[in-house]
Scaffold this motif. Structure first.
Motif, short mmCIF file in Angstrom:
data_model
loop_
_atom_site.label_atom_id
_atom_site.label_comp_id
_atom_site.label_asym_id
_atom_site.label_seq_id
_atom_site.Cartn_x
_atom_site.Cartn_y
_atom_site.Cartn_z
N ARG A 145 -7.64 -3.65 -0.50
CA ARG A 145 -7.58 -3.63 -1.96
C ARG A 145 -8.63 -2.69 -2.55
O ARG A 145 -8.39 -2.07 -3.58
N SER B 19 -4.73 2.83 -1.28
CA SER B 19 -4.04 3.28 -2.47
C SER B 19 -2.80 2.44 -2.73
O SER B 19 -2.16 1.96 -1.79
N GLN C 24 0.83 -1.19 0.00
CA GLN C 24 0.00 0.00 0.00
C GLN C 24 0.87 1.24 0.00
O GLN C 24 2.00 1.23 0.51
N GLN D 220 0.08 3.17 -5.69
CA GLN D 220 0.49 3.89 -6.89
C GLN D 220 1.95 3.57 -7.21
O GLN D 220 2.77 3.38 -6.30
N ASP E 16 -3.76 6.71 -12.84
CA ASP E 16 -4.23 6.09 -11.61
C ASP E 16 -5.72 6.36 -11.42
O ASP E 16 -6.22 7.44 -11.76
N ARG F 50 -5.15 3.99 -7.38
CA ARG F 50 -4.46 2.72 -7.63
C ARG F 50 -3.95 2.69 -9.06
O ARG F 50 -4.62 3.12 -9.99
#
Length: 319
Positions: free
Chosen positions: A282, A286, A126, A288, A239, A206
């Motif tokens: 999930r 986040s 995460q 990224q 994202d 994400r």
């Protein structure tokens, strides 16, 4: 001009199978596919070999003879609610011992480059929104799958230093595309049924990667001189929040998105009470990735937008 000889492992899987077919049907490479069981035939070719379960005892010498580049996609995938007695040992058997066994024999046979499909889980589970993972970050795997991929990466780097075989490591986040399985497939089914979902007010971020974008990067890494001994993160370069993703899936399916704007804090509380914290992470957390190193090193840009990638999840949108 002589074509590069490429071996793709896991050549009947979600990623490896489609990659093998694409390389075999193209004009730039001679491709061989390795599968665990029953070799397949594609349009008259028998360029698939059965090697059995990935592990430390497979004899690869005849398979890698004459091969110049290995693309290793075969792995024990992340499994929810794993019921084996020692999950980490099972992951290591395939993802570490099996990978390094293949890589050692590849190096001994004169393979020039070994492309390893790892996982963003090597970086961690995460991120804080707006603070993405970078390829240079210290690894911080948390689950057994991520740990096994990290250990395989370490072994491959050591082998590269010992033998001179070039190693390329690619760490994708969630990969989606036609034939996707797991949680993404479950999400598609829910959207397709038109069920109302309490995910209309999730503001996480994400990174995902469309199958075709990942293929494009892998193919670039087969012979790009700048890829040697590098680690690359990959994504679509756009994202999305969970809410935006569900809306995008619904649009690609031609379905309405029935999303109820329940506050994420309330969803998190409910998931905790139900013992579903991993699922909540999930959906609400986040993750990224920053792909600037990949783009700069390879002069690479994802060819598909997220919208195009989602459309390709469904047969009626295939080119």
């Amino acid at each position: 001009m002589k074509k590069l000889q490429v071996l793709v492992t896991g050549a009947n899987g979600f990623l490896g199978g489609t990659l093998f077919r694409r390389l075999w049907r193209g004009n730039d490479f001679e491709c061989v596919g390795a599968v665990r069981s029953r070799p397949g035939i594609i349009n008259g070719t028998d360029n698939m070999v059965t090697v059995g379960d990935m592990g430390a005892v497979i004899e690869w010498s005849s398979v890698v003879s004459g091969i110049e580049v290995v693309v290793h996609t075969a792995a024990r995938a992340h499994i929810m609610n794993d019921e084996v007695a020692d999950p980490l040992a099972e992951y290591r058997k395939v993802n570490v011992e099996g990978t390094l066994n293949l890589a050692r024999q590849a190096a001994a046979a004169g393979v020039k480059r070994f492309i390893f499909i790892s996982s963003i889980k090597v970086n961690g589970e995460q991120t804080v929104t707006g603070q993405p993972f970078f390829s240079r970050d210290a690894p911080s795997p948390e689950d057994f799958y991520g740990i096994s991929k990290h250990e395989a990466e370490q072994g491959l780097r050591s082998l590269a230093a010992e033998t001179g075989m070039e190693v390329v490591i690619i760490r994708p986040p969630l990969v989606y595309g036609l034939g996707v399985k797991g949680n993404f497939a479950s999400m598609i089914k829910l959207v397709g049924k038109g069920l109302p979902l309490p995910l209309g007010a999730v503001h996480n971020q994400r990174s995902l990667v469309a199958l075709d974008n990942l293929f494009d990067l892998i193919i670039t890494c087969i012979d790009h001189p700048g890829a040697a001994n590098e680690t690359f993160l990959v994504s679509d370069g756009e994202d999305l929040s969970t809410t935006q993703l569900l809306q995008g899936v619904a649009e690609a399916m031609g379905k309405p998105s029935r999303l109820i704007p329940v506050p994420a804090s309330l969803l998190q509380f409910g998931a905790t009470l139900l013992g579903k914290k991993a699922l909540a992470q999930r959906l609400l957390g986040s993750l990224q990735v920053d792909i600037s190193h990949t783009q700069k090193c390879l002069n690479w840009t994802p060819p598909l937008t997220v919208k195009q990638g989602l459309q390709r999840c469904f047969p009626n949108h295939q080119d």
